[in-house]
Design a protein around this motif. Sequence first.
Motif, PDB file in Angstrom:
ATOM      1  N   THR A   1      37.910  50.788 -32.608  1.00 47.55           N
ATOM      2  CA  THR A   1      39.304  51.085 -32.291  1.00 47.55           C
ATOM      3  C   THR A   1      40.176  49.914 -32.725  1.00 47.55           C
ATOM      4  N   HIS A   2      40.435  48.996 -31.791  1.00 47.23           N
ATOM      5  CA  HIS A   2      41.243  47.834 -32.181  1.00 47.23           C
ATOM      6  C   HIS A   2      40.867  46.628 -31.338  1.00 47.23           C
ATOM      7  N   ALA A   3      41.362  45.455 -31.769  1.00 47.10           N
ATOM      8  CA  ALA A   3      41.018  44.177 -31.134  1.00 47.10           C
ATOM      9  C   ALA A   3      42.213  43.627 -30.364  1.00 47.10           C
ATOM     10  N   HIS A   4      41.978  42.522 -29.648  1.00 43.59           N
ATOM     11  CA  HIS A   4      43.095  41.857 -28.969  1.00 43.59           C
ATOM     12  C   HIS A   4      44.159  41.401 -29.964  1.00 43.59           C
ATOM     13  N   ALA A   5      43.715  40.961 -31.141  1.00 42.93           N
ATOM     14  CA  ALA A   5      44.671  40.466 -32.133  1.00 42.93           C
ATOM     15  C   ALA A   5      45.670  41.561 -32.522  1.00 42.93           C
ATOM     16  N   PHE A   6      45.188  42.797 -32.535  1.00 39.45           N
ATOM     17  CA  PHE A   6      46.080  43.914 -32.867  1.00 39.45           C
ATOM     18  C   PHE A   6      47.218  43.975 -31.854  1.00 39.45           C
ATOM     19  N   VAL A   7      46.849  43.924 -30.585  1.00 39.71           N
ATOM     20  CA  VAL A   7      47.863  43.972 -29.519  1.00 39.71           C
ATOM     21  C   VAL A   7      48.786  42.766 -29.637  1.00 39.71           C
ATOM     22  N   ASN A   8      48.176  41.622 -29.876  1.00 38.59           N
ATOM     23  CA  ASN A   8      48.914  40.371 -29.919  1.00 38.59           C
ATOM     24  C   ASN A   8      49.853  40.294 -31.130  1.00 38.59           C
ATOM     25  N   SER A   9      49.582  41.086 -32.153  1.00 35.62           N
ATOM     26  CA  SER A   9      50.428  41.042 -33.355  1.00 35.62           C
ATOM     27  C   SER A   9      51.739  41.824 -33.155  1.00 35.62           C
ATOM     28  N   PHE A  10      51.824  42.602 -32.091  1.00 32.22           N
ATOM     29  CA  PHE A  10      53.069  43.301 -31.768  1.00 32.22           C
ATOM     30  C   PHE A  10      53.800  42.483 -30.713  1.00 32.22           C
TER      31      PHE A  10
ATOM     32  N   ASP B   1      42.837  45.013 -21.909  1.00 28.40           N
ATOM     33  CA  ASP B   1      42.765  43.746 -21.163  1.00 28.40           C
ATOM     34  C   ASP B   1      43.369  42.556 -21.884  1.00 28.40           C
ATOM     35  N   THR B   2      44.257  42.810 -22.854  1.00 27.16           N
ATOM     36  CA  THR B   2      44.855  41.677 -23.563  1.00 27.16           C
ATOM     37  C   THR B   2      45.730  40.861 -22.615  1.00 27.16           C
ATOM     38  N   TYR B   3      46.503  41.529 -21.773  1.00 31.92           N
ATOM     39  CA  TYR B   3      47.347  40.800 -20.818  1.00 31.92           C
ATOM     40  C   TYR B   3      46.753  40.935 -19.420  1.00 31.92           C
TER      41      TYR B   3
ATOM     42  N   TYR C   1      36.617  48.705 -36.515  1.00 30.80           N
ATOM     43  CA  TYR C   1      37.965  48.529 -35.966  1.00 30.80           C
ATOM     44  C   TYR C   1      38.864  47.716 -36.883  1.00 30.80           C
TER      45      TYR C   1
ATOM     46  N   THR D   1      40.349  50.568 -38.878  1.00 29.15           N
ATOM     47  CA  THR D   1      41.307  51.380 -38.104  1.00 29.15           C
ATOM     48  C   THR D   1      42.569  50.561 -37.822  1.00 29.15           C
ATOM     49  N   MET D   2      42.401  49.283 -37.524  1.00 24.61           N
ATOM     50  CA  MET D   2      43.590  48.434 -37.333  1.00 24.61           C
ATOM     51  C   MET D   2      44.402  48.346 -38.614  1.00 24.61           C
TER      52      MET D   2
ATOM     53  N   TYR E   1      48.267  49.101 -38.906  1.00 26.69           N
ATOM     54  CA  TYR E   1      49.230  48.118 -39.423  1.00 26.69           C
ATOM     55  C   TYR E   1      50.009  48.716 -40.590  1.00 26.69           C
TER      56      TYR E   1
ATOM     57  N   LEU F   1      44.408  35.383 -33.657  1.00 29.15           N
ATOM     58  CA  LEU F   1      45.767  35.389 -34.212  1.00 29.15           C
ATOM     59  C   LEU F   1      46.565  34.268 -33.569  1.00 29.15           C
TER      60      LEU F   1
ATOM     61  N   ARG G   1      51.695  32.895 -31.630  1.00 30.01           N
ATOM     62  CA  ARG G   1      51.069  33.806 -30.672  1.00 30.01           C
ATOM     63  C   ARG G   1      50.005  33.045 -29.914  1.00 30.01           C
TER      64      ARG G   1
END
Lengths: 553, 553
Positions: free
Chosen positions: A220-229, A297-299, B31, B34-35, B39, B406, B414
Amino acid sequence: MSLTNSTPCCSENDQHHNQNVVVQPLLTDLYQITMAYSYWLSGKQNDVAGFDLYFRKNPFQGEFTIFAGLEECVKYLKKFHFSDSDIEYLRTVLPKHTHPGFFDYLKEMNVNSVTMWAIDEGTVVFPKVPLIMVEGPLPIVQLLETCFLNLVNYASLVATNAVRFRLAAGPDMTLFEFGLRRAQGPDGGMSASRYCYMGGFDGTSNVLAGKLYDIPVQGTHAHAFVNSFINFESLKYRQLKKKDSDEMVDFLELCLKWQDTLSNEFGFLKDQVSEGELAAFCSYAISFPDAFLALIDTYDVVKSGLPNFCAVALALHEIGYIPKGVRLDSGDLAYLSHTSRKMFQVVAEKFNIPMFAKLTIVASNDINEDTIHSLNQQTHQINCYGIGTHLVTCQKQPALGCVFKLVEINGIPRIKLSEEPEKISIPGKKCAYRLFGADDIALVDVLMRDNENPPKAEERVFCRHPFQETKRAYVMPTRVEPLYKVYWKNGKVQQNLPTLREMREKTISSLCHIRQDHKRALQPSPYKVAVSAKLYTFMHNLWLDNAPVGELS
Amino acid sequence: MSLTNSTPCCSENDQHHNQNVVVQPLLTDLYQITMAYSYWLSGKQNDVAGFDLYFRKNPFQGEFTIFAGLEECVKYLKKFHFSDSDIEYLRTVLPKHTHPGFFDYLKEMNVNSVTMWAIDEGTVVFPKVPLIMVEGPLPIVQLLETCFLNLVNYASLVATNAVRFRLAAGPDMTLFEFGLRRAQGPDGGMSASRYCYMGGFDGTSNVLAGKLYDIPVQGTHAHAFVNSFINFESLKYRQLKKKDSDEMVDFLELCLKWQDTLSNEFGFLKDQVSEGELAAFCSYAISFPDAFLALIDTYDVVKSGLPNFCAVALALHEIGYIPKGVRLDSGDLAYLSHTSRKMFQVVAEKFNIPMFAKLTIVASNDINEDTIHSLNQQTHQINCYGIGTHLVTCQKQPALGCVFKLVEINGIPRIKLSEEPEKISIPGKKCAYRLFGADDIALVDVLMRDNENPPKAEERVFCRHPFQETKRAYVMPTRVEPLYKVYWKNGKVQQNLPTLREMREKTISSLCHIRQDHKRALQPSPYKVAVSAKLYTFMHNLWLDNAPVGELS
């Protein structure tokens, strides 16, 4: 390049599995070459040797092992050939007085006169029973040792580890292997993905393994994905088409509407929710509206991740999509999975969306076999584990100790003695049978001399412990299964090699015939490996003949 | 086949190192793909992202790590390209509604706009200081994560392990890596050989690693070799030429003469000596008269192995050759090494052959770091260790936990928060310097914002603990070393990549600058990693801005 070594008849499928071009005769310990020279110079190059490949102890304090790596061994035989550059290199390594005829001998060397018997890959196996038996010219069979051990040891170890995780997690849990970044290099990662799937995992995150081995892939996606927004500004594209319609909606707006609703209904604080996280979830949902699974769980799982996920999932649901669930990658997984499930159930009830109560909860933080047992005890609401480090590195025991022992030379049996009986090899050419009892459950593996009549169903078989003379038993099998097949003879593969999926099924079915107490994690009972009366006598006579007589003083 | 991905400009040397064709963009977690899609779809494909690759804790309960794997990362960048078959496979994995433009985007993707800074391979490194920093388009840099981690984690782990074995064994011990059969597959074995050599081993048993990486290879013979000789009949060729002469002697006869002499002098019993073992030693000595090193524990070291070895070694000596020594692969290595040395000394004195007292004793039975420390305490007479399982599997800790975080997006720093301070990432673009004090010993690594003036020799530098506000110190360096170099920019490698031997020298010299108490096995003291005052303030302000405010209730 050594790719020229691969046989031109390789199928496309073969080529995929043989990506690793380092599997070649030079991938060996130097002593195999120095021994080969000494054999050759001593006129022993045509001595007929029998070697057994086996292990002495099951890994992970368990009482079973899954045999894996056979196909790789067969493929190694198929392309066994010293290239010109190999020979040139060996000239620089061996002493300058080395007889030049030896290099011609290596150059011409092939494995056409080697015969290999083996147990089917994916079979549950036990200590002392050879996994592979090889017969052929002494220097050639000896040369196979290192590569065979390399190919079997890790493959069997990680397949066994995967089975243990599967047994711990139960049949209904979805298990994904996420270990590529922690494996012993690229090929370690590829092997881990391959053999974990064989051991009963449902798939891998490793895309190349998915492509080459036809294993389901997941991610799916990583913490970095969330953190990049950073905030909603980061989300440049906000439109999503309604499911089964061409109508576009402003998806962020819809999510914010649901965030309001949830905030009002459940009283969470909108200033505690991360805007960047909501933007990231929106982006991911727009990209994968039919497969929305968010890392929450990023934040803060409770204050931000869960409310944001629910807002986006409800928005998706409103326009016809079915969200998948969440992933937890830190914290108290038992507690957080219960909290998440509770929230999903409340939302399901409040908005009358029953599927919401059944959303998937994935957990993936440094999980090992013991963690799974502990989570089982605590109770949890997890539906899927993503497992990396401990699975692929086999942290609990990072090596399986397979050995390759000489058991016969020119028809004369050889025994390797040791002060520890478990280290003594079982001499001579052998057969092995698995005897099944009621309910088709395996009772014992029995090793026999190769000229003995095989045991028969419904006939009593006398089985002896290989080393303890008073341990004997009659066994009446309902079914007898010969363990060995010829896999290589006359320069050709002798069996249809199964696909990875077939090997996976073999593993699962082979385990079904093994009693539960051999498979349990806590103090499992050992499965019995016996020898026939004839093999017992043969072996003990040889032992007596060879063991030194002590001196009393 | 993916070999077509390799850039045609690869040198011969490159091709050798790039044997492993699985190192390609698809060797990644799903992932990342998918990321990338998300993006791309969110219009973030040109966002400029900065990622740091670092670890949080030194392995093996130690206080240092050796950085390895950089060259592999550079080579991965050199051939980064999605092939047509990769794209076709990804079409089957991603949902069917995936925008077709994304596949064109992947097809055209390259790493020309990626910049990579790194510490030199072979440098001693410490937690929190990035080993690699990457900047470039968000989806592309994100895609590098898994492969970079895979290539750095095991390489650095095993290089560090090798250094620990070297430190335990001392500079005068000869160390050989014998782990191929226990490594995580073929490539695990190749990596182990490569990075153990880099970490200060003297060579390997792995012939292919010798060939491809130009590492010294070593090997003699196995127990099976001894066991394959049943008696003197097994020895068909018994002649050996005298050194520096053309005269042939019946070497077996000469050995038997020396056996008689030894039996008379030292009273060992000829009926306790294995005839097959003597035949095997004869055969090996005839093959390698200038390199006779025999494995002496197949039967009984004291009653058979040692007397047989001495007989053959004395026979070799009589005709002008210099024997090498013995290998012990079981039993009490301290005791047996003393016994062997004693025998060599007695023989040396008796027959006035001083070199005999200095014969090499190799030990190779399941040796780990603790065994070496224990042998040091007991005292021993071993000159060389052959080390396998524990070295290559890194049993003490089979994975290094490098992460890829990141730290900046479009110039905005970040931070990845966590309740454990050690898990918090240090945000923004950074520089790092190693400050040296008296005797050129490293005092501290200091991380700074990238726009700060670098520290200067003989000028006071204010260093702060990254998380504990009261821990501050002024440091007056005698020398300042910038830790990063640009390794990749504008689609090209920016540094001359060192050879493996140069990296090995780098490792050794880098370690020389590190204080002994950081390197010791027992309770080592942590090396200091600091941040500049500016970076401290910057980071803590960002932390405060982003950390959730709790609720007292």
